[in-house]
Design a protein around this motif. Structure first.
Motif, mmCIF file in Angstrom:
data_model
loop_
_atom_site.group_PDB
_atom_site.id
_atom_site.type_symbol
_atom_site.label_atom_id
_atom_site.label_comp_id
_atom_site.label_asym_id
_atom_site.label_seq_id
_atom_site.Cartn_x
_atom_site.Cartn_y
_atom_site.Cartn_z
ATOM 1 N N PHE A 57 0.834 -1.204 0.000
ATOM 2 C CA PHE A 57 0.000 0.000 0.000
ATOM 3 C C PHE A 57 0.866 1.251 0.000
ATOM 4 O O PHE A 57 1.969 1.282 0.542
ATOM 5 N N LEU A 58 0.331 2.288 -0.637
ATOM 6 C CA LEU A 58 0.997 3.579 -0.747
ATOM 7 C C LEU A 58 0.895 4.348 0.559
ATOM 8 O O LEU A 58 -0.131 4.296 1.247
ATOM 9 N N ILE A 59 1.962 5.088 0.898
ATOM 10 C CA ILE A 59 1.957 5.923 2.100
ATOM 11 C C ILE A 59 2.416 7.328 1.734
ATOM 12 O O ILE A 59 2.986 7.563 0.664
ATOM 13 N N GLU A 60 2.141 8.254 2.626
ATOM 14 C CA GLU A 60 2.633 9.617 2.480
ATOM 15 C C GLU A 60 3.992 9.753 3.157
ATOM 16 O O GLU A 60 4.204 9.147 4.211
ATOM 17 N N PRO A 61 4.942 10.522 2.580
ATOM 18 C CA PRO A 61 4.785 11.321 1.364
ATOM 19 C C PRO A 61 5.059 10.537 0.085
ATOM 20 O O PRO A 61 4.720 10.996 -0.983
ATOM 21 N N THR B 91 -10.030 6.934 12.579
ATOM 22 C CA THR B 91 -9.178 8.014 12.075
ATOM 23 C C THR B 91 -8.737 7.824 10.627
ATOM 24 O O THR B 91 -8.343 8.795 9.973
ATOM 25 N N GLY B 92 -8.757 6.598 10.120
ATOM 26 C CA GLY B 92 -8.224 6.318 8.793
ATOM 27 C C GLY B 92 -6.728 6.144 8.769
ATOM 28 O O GLY B 92 -6.151 5.876 7.707
ATOM 29 N N ASP B 93 -6.062 6.293 9.920
ATOM 30 C CA ASP B 93 -4.610 6.113 9.984
ATOM 31 C C ASP B 93 -4.255 4.628 9.921
ATOM 32 O O ASP B 93 -4.986 3.773 10.431
ATOM 33 N N VAL B 94 -3.093 4.344 9.347
ATOM 34 C CA VAL B 94 -2.570 2.980 9.373
ATOM 35 C C VAL B 94 -1.827 2.775 10.682
ATOM 36 O O VAL B 94 -0.928 3.545 11.036
ATOM 37 N N LEU B 95 -2.194 1.702 11.406
ATOM 38 C CA LEU B 95 -1.560 1.377 12.677
ATOM 39 C C LEU B 95 -0.471 0.329 12.526
ATOM 40 O O LEU B 95 0.481 0.304 13.312
ATOM 41 N N ALA B 96 -0.599 -0.547 11.527
ATOM 42 C CA ALA B 96 0.340 -1.667 11.429
ATOM 43 C C ALA B 96 0.332 -2.227 10.011
ATOM 44 O O ALA B 96 -0.524 -1.895 9.184
ATOM 45 N N ILE B 97 1.319 -3.094 9.755
ATOM 46 C CA ILE B 97 1.424 -3.860 8.514
ATOM 47 C C ILE B 97 1.110 -5.307 8.867
ATOM 48 O O ILE B 97 1.820 -5.916 9.677
ATOM 49 N N PHE C 219 -1.674 6.508 2.219
ATOM 50 C CA PHE C 219 -2.183 6.510 3.588
ATOM 51 C C PHE C 219 -1.298 7.371 4.487
ATOM 52 O O PHE C 219 -0.096 7.522 4.245
ATOM 53 N N THR C 220 -1.900 7.869 5.560
ATOM 54 C CA THR C 220 -1.164 8.519 6.647
ATOM 55 C C THR C 220 -0.908 7.488 7.747
ATOM 56 O O THR C 220 -1.812 6.732 8.112
ATOM 57 N N LEU C 221 0.319 7.455 8.246
ATOM 58 C CA LEU C 221 0.662 6.533 9.324
ATOM 59 C C LEU C 221 0.347 7.164 10.672
ATOM 60 O O LEU C 221 0.505 8.373 10.863
ATOM 61 N N ALA C 222 -0.105 6.347 11.614
ATOM 62 C CA ALA C 222 -0.401 6.840 12.962
ATOM 63 C C ALA C 222 0.840 7.501 13.547
ATOM 64 O O ALA C 222 1.927 6.927 13.506
#
Length: 692
Positions: free
Chosen positions: A182-186, A335-341, A266-269
């Motif tokens: 999955f894609l993450i920011e930035p 929140t929509g944040d990613v917490l883990a992989i 995605f934005t990470l927690a």
């Protein structure tokens, strides 16, 4: 997958087809086209003018649902030559030149159906007749699906598979390992370390699978090869440390990078979360279990369930997954944040509210993962989040942009709606004080009732009793040379209780012993730096010295102001740095605590007594704010800070956990042990009746 031995070898010189030796793995392959055959209409969508194919041949794997070609390393495409690959099943096309061949690691995209047609095209501008360019195409083998994937561990949480089909442009299928990414920011992507392969590809916009669960591939325009130079992952990996950070080459068919094609990631927690049974979602490309239609196998489905355990860098959750879900984002639904992989299975038919077993993933706040994201490699380092034409890392290193929290992202590009709680345009971690390191600006934490500020001084009470970390930084100024000193003024400086570190950052002509920078504070010479350093370092070289606490406090005086001058020696020239020399200064130290606590209630002395006494230390929601009641929330809070105080590095928690000495007289003794726990339990029991 299954690999078939070489079905095709072509060798061409100039524009003339020689007699090729064709070796097909299976009978019934298409016969070669004559050298003057034109390219078929399916290739017209490729950005290349129609012309004469130097050679054409079909590679066929009878009965295969899909194929991927693997070229022999002896394959050579001179400048201007290109291969067009065309699926017999759906006409999907891929254009491969020498650069693309290297990026794809001598493989093709994945094509639906059993056959792929190859056409070798000459340069658009024909070479002079006297120039001979040998083109050689050798296919080593053909990758196709295995007859049966074998035993599968489904990791369904409870008796039924509750996953639903979903869609998300940020999530791709990660092949050949059969995982999720999955894609993450930035920028960049995350997946599980055990999914990484040298010839990996990420697919987006994946279509439904076949009626028997057979993979169906998207058009090559939605397939991206991984840049192997960008891959970072732990070795060895293990649950709680099973992550991979990497980037993708742009797609040659569309000319787009994956972020341009798929949108932001995605934005990470930003910090750890509690195991509070919040709902998490796990979307991934897992296999169908038999309870789902086979057309959903290895397509994007999502399971959800409670987060049941957080153990340092490992999360446990009861959301359905299957083989192929590895590398999926574990998303906080609120929140929509990613917490883990997501990484490994753990759920079974008995998992549920009374059985906390679950599937596991690696937390996104894992220090080694955060360090990798802050220091990307390969294509991931090509970052220009603010669109100013300058690489972000070069911009930060040169002092032309700020990254105050050191995460490799320009402050101007941080997701401020998520990280700027007081709306002043700066990430909270960089904005004024965050004395308890919770990632939330102290003013916001106080306003939201997350911490107590009983003396209304704008500082959480928990920090009033601790030495105050001070970090002050100037802007960047220049030029700096023998004729141009740089001057800075820092005001409202706190007195220090520790020695002060002053660091100078400079891009200047300072690469020999005679080229130095002298530091003056309020007119007093303090140090001479950069006796031998990097000349005109675009990343700004550093040198530092220490100022004793009593000297620093004398310098700032009652005005609490420092005038700092950086003076270059006569040999330093601005023109040697292209008239771009510059410098800046940073100060770091600890100031005195704002308050004292002589009563032992863990609060500043100037605060009024708690209505329910010192046992009232938390609200019913669990925040460390007294609420006028004493109940189990207070007991849980104290037990937590007592346990955390056992870590030697956790001085903040030790301040609150230290309630008494061995005489049980309520006087802290500088140690946290069983006496403190017993003392608080006695306070809690005596207060429980009157203040519940």
């Amino acid at each position: 997958m299954r690999l078939a031995r070489p079905p095709l070898s072509l060798a061409l010189i100039a524009g003339f087809a020689l007699a090729p030796a064709l070796q097909h793995a299976h009978a019934g392959g298409s016969r070669p086209l004559p050298a003057d055959a034109t390219t078929p209409d399916q290739a017209a969508s490729i950005d290349r003018s129609p012309g004469v194919a130097l050679y054409a041949e079909t590679v066929h794997q009878p009965g295969a649902d899909w194929v991927r070609l693997r070229f022999d390393p002896s394959t050579h495409l001179p400048e201007g030559y290109a291969l067009i690959l065309i699926s017999e099943a759906d006409g999907a096309t891929q254009l491969i030149d020498a650069d693309e061949l290297a990026r794809w690691r001598y493989t093709s995209a994945y094509f639906n159906g059993p056959g792929v047609r190859l056409e070798l095209l000459p340069p658009l501008e024909p070479a002079a007749p006297s120039l001979h360019h040998e083109a050689r195409v050798v296919i080593a083998n053909v990758e196709s699906p295995e007859a049966h994937p074998g035993d599968i561990q489904f990791s369904i949480c409870g008796p039924t598979d509750d996953r639903d089909p979903t869609s998300d442009p940020r999530i791709g299928r990660f092949l050949p390992a059969g995982c999720t990414a999955f894609l993450i920011e930035p920028n960049g992507l995350l997946s599980a370390a055990h999914c990484v392969r040298d010839d990996a590809v990420v697919q987006f916009n994946v279509p439904p699978s076949g009626p028997g669960g057979e993979l169906r591939h998207p058009d090559p325009a939605d397939q991206y090869p991984v840049d192997p130079d960008s891959v970072q992952s732990p070795q060895p990996f293990a649950p709680g440390n099973d992550w991979a950070y990497f980037g993708l080459f742009p797609n040659a068919t569309t000319g787009l990078g994956v972020r341009e094609a798929q949108g932001p990631g995605f934005t990470l927690a930003p910090q750890p979360v509690a195991a509070d049974h919040r709902t998490v979602r796990v979307p991934g490309y897992g296999l169908a279990t038999g309870q789902l239609p086979p057309e959903l196998s290895r397509t994007l489905t999502v399971g959800q369930g409670p987060l049941v355990e957080v153990d340092a860098t490992r999360l446990v959750y009861q959301a359905d997954t299957t083989g192929g879900s590895s590398g999926s984002p574990v998303i906080d639904t609120a929140t929509g944040d990613v917490l883990a992989i997501h990484g490994s299975a753990g759920c079974d038919a008995h998992s549920g509210a009374h059985n906390p077993t679950g599937n596991t993933g690696t937390a996104v706040w894992t220090p080694t993962l955060r360090a990798a994201i802050a220091d990307p490699r390969g294509v991931n380092r090509d970052r220009d989040c603010d669109g100013d034409g300058m690489n972000d890392f070069d911009q930060i290193a040169a002092g032309l942009g700020t990254d105050c929290n050191g995460n490799g992202i320009l402050d101007a590009c941080e997701n401020l709606a998520h990280l700027d709680c007081n709306g002043d345009g700066f990430p909270d971690a960089c904005d004024g004080r965050d004395c308890d390191d919770d990632g939330i600006n102290d003013a916001c934490a106080i306003a939201w009732g997350l911490v107590e500020d009983c003396n209304n001084n704008g500082i959480p009470d928990s920090c009033d009793l601790l030495p105050t970390p001070i970090h002050r930084a100037t802007d960047t100024a220049g030029p700096i040379d023998a004729f141009n000193p740089v001057n800075f003024t820092i005001t409202d400086i706190e007195r220090t209780e520790t020695d002060v570190t002053l660091t100078v950052f400079a891009a200047a002509d300072v690469n020999s012993p005679s080229e130095t920078l002298a530091v003056f504070i309020n007119g007093t010479p303090m140090a001479t730096l950069f006796h031998t350093s990097v000349d005109c370092d675009p990343n700004m070289a550093t040198d530092a010295f220490t100022i004793p606490a009593h000297t620093f406090n004398t310098l700032i005086g009652i005005q609490r102001t420092l005038a700092i001058a950086i003076v270059a020696s006569p040999a330093v020239d601005d023109w040697r740095c292209g008239n771009q020399s510059r410098a800046r200064v940073e100060l770091s130290y600890f100031a005195a605590p704002f308050s004292v606590d002589t009563t032992g209630d863990g609060r500043p002395d100037e605060c009024p007594p708690l209505p329910c006494g010192p046992a009232d230390i938390a609200s019913s929601s669990g925040s460390p704010v007294p609420d006028g009641r004493v109940n189990v929330a207070d007991l849980n809070h104290y037990i937590n800070i007592w346990l955390e105080s056992q870590a030697e590095s956790n001085a903040a928690e030790a301040v609150y956990a230290d309630l008494t000495g061995p005489r049980f007289d309520g006087q802290p003794d500088g140690r946290v042990n069983i006496a403190d726990l017993v003392y608080y339990l006695d306070l809690w029991l005596h207060s429980l009746h009157d203040c519940n």
